[in-house]
Design an enzyme around this catalytic site. Sequence first.
Site, PDB file in Angstrom:
ATOM      1  N   PHE A 175      -2.354   7.058   5.876  1.00  0.00           N
ATOM      2  CA  PHE A 175      -1.829   6.051   6.793  1.00  0.00           C
ATOM      3  C   PHE A 175      -2.875   4.970   7.018  1.00  0.00           C
ATOM      4  O   PHE A 175      -4.071   5.182   6.805  1.00  0.00           O
ATOM      5  CB  PHE A 175      -1.415   6.688   8.129  1.00  0.00           C
ATOM      6  N   CYS A 176      -2.400   3.800   7.448  1.00  0.00           N
ATOM      7  CA  CYS A 176      -3.271   2.680   7.794  1.00  0.00           C
ATOM      8  C   CYS A 176      -2.542   1.842   8.835  1.00  0.00           C
ATOM      9  O   CYS A 176      -1.508   2.260   9.359  1.00  0.00           O
ATOM     10  CB  CYS A 176      -3.646   1.869   6.553  1.00  0.00           C
ATOM     11  N   THR A 177      -3.043   0.668   9.135  1.00  0.00           N
ATOM     12  CA  THR A 177      -2.490  -0.117  10.241  1.00  0.00           C
ATOM     13  C   THR A 177      -1.038  -0.527  10.007  1.00  0.00           C
ATOM     14  O   THR A 177      -0.163  -0.254  10.825  1.00  0.00           O
ATOM     15  CB  THR A 177      -3.339  -1.376  10.481  1.00  0.00           C
TER      16      THR A 177
END
Length: 269
Positions: A175-177
């Site tokens: 996951f990331c922003t």
Amino acid sequence: MSLVLINFYRFVALGDCDRWRQWLQDLCTALGLRGTILLAPEGINAGLAGNTEAIAQFLSELQQHPPFANLSFKSATVTDWPFARLKVKVKPEIVSLGCPELNPAERTGTLVAPQDWNQLLQDPEVVLIDVRNRFEIALGSFPRAIDPQTDRFRDFPRFVQEQLLPQPPAKVAMFCTGGIRCEKASAYLLEQGIETVYQLEGGILNYLEAIAPEENHWQGDCFVFDERIAVDRQLQTPQHQLCPACGQPVVATTCSHCQDSVQASSSPK
């Protein structure tokens, strides 16, 4: 003042980036938009703000072109300009992994909707990786997520080669922003031979919007790349500042990273 902030990206084969740059520069200038648009042969990555009518017109005109048809985007209402000016640039990559030959438009990991993410987090066979940089992770993350200890996204391949591939996991979830980094990272992991790779659809921001605070597993705040600096689990803006000396987000009057006194700042030194 009420403004609309939009963020979007797409991995798509994009020819003649200089022509697209000029067209987007002219369109955004005419509409009074501010923000950053990055173009590369691999696609587009953008964060823009403006009044409601200008943003609607921009999206309408952009999506008339086949590379950007049916573009997904995230929007938020803000009370002040989150960007100081407009920048439209052509780069080798829209998010810099240092692998311009990688083609995420052809193959990436399996998208996991926010509604299914909590269940995936319970799978003990899944290795959970936070693809963001260490200063972002310091503000918040999901429980048991691995911190690759990167200072920039280009460091991620080294983490994979040194820490992940010696004993390759059966399943990886990332996951990331907003989704762009984990999408490109998933393409890299698949290229390295890891067979089952998941990515959080729309990233942390999409998860926080879709999952009620009492049900979501996020802990802490989420760094964002505009003058809000961070948002909390309710997508509200906490009182973070950027240390003018080292550029790290802080909430105190003294930076815990470099010990300098913090004066109100909206951008790194």
